[in-house]
Design a protein around this motif. Structure first.
Motif, short mmCIF file in Angstrom:
data_model
loop_
_atom_site.label_atom_id
_atom_site.label_comp_id
_atom_site.label_asym_id
_atom_site.label_seq_id
_atom_site.Cartn_x
_atom_site.Cartn_y
_atom_site.Cartn_z
N THR A 35 0.83 -1.21 0.00
CA THR A 35 0.00 0.00 0.00
C THR A 35 0.87 1.26 0.00
OG1 THR A 35 -0.18 -0.18 2.42
CG2 THR A 35 -1.97 -1.10 1.11
N ASP A 36 2.06 1.13 -0.55
CA ASP A 36 2.97 2.26 -0.66
C ASP A 36 2.48 3.24 -1.72
OD1 ASP A 36 5.16 3.83 -0.18
OD2 ASP A 36 6.64 2.42 -0.98
N ASP A 37 2.97 4.47 -1.66
CA ASP A 37 2.76 5.45 -2.72
C ASP A 37 3.87 6.47 -2.66
OD1 ASP A 37 2.14 7.26 -0.68
OD2 ASP A 37 0.00 7.37 -1.14
N ALA A 38 3.80 7.48 -3.54
CA ALA A 38 4.89 8.43 -3.65
C ALA A 38 5.11 9.23 -2.37
CB ALA A 38 4.62 9.38 -4.82
N ALA A 39 4.02 9.61 -1.71
CA ALA A 39 4.15 10.45 -0.51
C ALA A 39 4.75 9.67 0.66
CB ALA A 39 2.78 11.01 -0.12
N ILE A 40 4.52 8.36 0.70
CA ILE A 40 5.04 7.54 1.79
C ILE A 40 6.54 7.30 1.59
CG2 ILE A 40 4.96 5.24 2.84
CD1 ILE A 40 1.93 5.24 2.25
N ASP A 178 1.18 7.05 9.71
CA ASP A 178 -0.26 7.33 9.65
C ASP A 178 -0.79 7.18 8.22
OD1 ASP A 178 -0.26 7.83 12.34
OD2 ASP A 178 -0.23 10.02 12.15
N GLU A 179 -0.03 7.69 7.24
CA GLU A 179 -0.47 7.58 5.86
C GLU A 179 -0.45 6.12 5.39
OE1 GLU A 179 -1.80 9.08 2.09
OE2 GLU A 179 -1.86 9.77 4.18
N ALA A 184 -3.53 1.40 3.80
CA ALA A 184 -3.77 -0.03 4.02
C ALA A 184 -5.25 -0.33 4.27
CB ALA A 184 -2.94 -0.52 5.21
N ARG A 185 -5.98 0.65 4.75
CA ARG A 185 -7.41 0.44 4.99
C ARG A 185 -8.25 0.66 3.75
NH1 ARG A 185 -7.35 3.52 10.89
NH2 ARG A 185 -6.43 1.77 12.04
#
Length: 277
Positions: A35-40, A178-179, A184-185
């Motif tokens: 559930t990764d993305d650029a901001a994480i 938190d992100e 993940a939810r």
């Protein structure tokens, strides 16, 4: 939003860009899987590098806030990145993003000025042992109607999952954790499609170990010695095979070197940029 970044959407793809005006070879940052993305993944990178050169990080199809359906494995994702028209860049990828970056260098070498790979995927023939490999392949073959509820159930334990990925959870910014939990939810299917494309019943279909010697771009590979997610031996073999690569083993670090040890990540990226200059 990472400090020093702005957000835009181009043809449905969410792009984070450095807010400061800067010139030079861009940094193109490719996030990991799950559930990764650029901001994480790239929470520190915009403030660290955005004043020196353009920095851009997309949410790949099926991940984050990109409103496009997933496309599958690392080769397909590399073609998507190449088609974004971002030009020649120093390409930085973590985990699954490292797999995508390697494919980008092999399939579209004109797009890659240099590579920075953090615990890259795509460099092992098998997950741990035959039993684990078979179990992962069977799980990936579950229908979406089962996969999505299972992913949502797993999302309830996202904080525990983060603690299992890193050596010292206290090194992570609270905003990142938190992100990660929020993402993940609300899981998408991007990582499921990646796994379906890369997992075989007896081995990995995305193992590039025999091909990376063809990558001539200057490369630095960063890998934590305490990484529980990706076998460091794959990075060791790749660094030995690639003609212009070096491996930095980060002692006591887990899977997210760029977040757990941002000072090491920044130092090694700058060293590579200095070599290019």
């Amino acid at each position: 939003m990472p400090a020093g970044s702005t957000e835009e959407f181009v043809d449905g793809v969410r792009l984070l860009r450095s807010a400061a005006a800067a010139e030079g070879t861009p940094l193109l940052l490719i996030h990991g899987g799950g559930t990764d993305d650029a901001a994480i993944s790239w929470f520190h990178a915009f403030a660290e590098f955005g004043g020196e050169r353009p920095v851009v990080a997309p949410d790949l199809p099926g991940f984050g806030r990109t409103a496009l359906p997933p496309v599958g494995g690392p080769a397909a994702l590399a073609d998507v990145v190449a088609g974004m028209g971002l030009g020649r860049a120093v390409v930085v990828g973590v985990s699954m993003g490292g797999d995508v970056a390697l494919n980008l260098a092999l399939r579209h070498p004109e797009s890659v000025a240099a590579l920075v790979l953090v615990a890259p995927g795509g460099l092992v023939p098998m997950l741990r042992n035959p039993a684990v490999q078979l179990a992962a392949w069977l799980a990936a073959r579950l229908p979406d109607a089962v996969l999505v509820p299972l992913a949502r159930l797993a999302g309830r334990f996202a904080r525990q999952a983060v603690r299992g990925m890193v050596a010292d959870p206290s090194t992570l910014p609270p905003e990142v954790v938190d992100e990660f939990v929020r993402r993940a939810r609300r899981p998408g299917l991007g990582y499921a499609r990646y796994n379906q494309a890369t997992l075989g019943p007896r081995g990995m279909r995305n193992d590039l170990s025999a091909q990376v010697s063809a990558i001539t771009a200057p490369t630095v590979i960063l890998h934590g010695t305490a990484d529980p997610m990706v076998d460091i031996d794959g990075s060791r073999r790749a660094a030995a095979a690639m003609p212009h690569a070096r491996l930095v083993e980060v002692e006591g670090c887990g899977h997210w070197v760029q977040l757990e040890r941002p000072e090491v990540f920044a130092r090694e990226v700058r060293a590579l940029l200095a070599e290019l200059a």
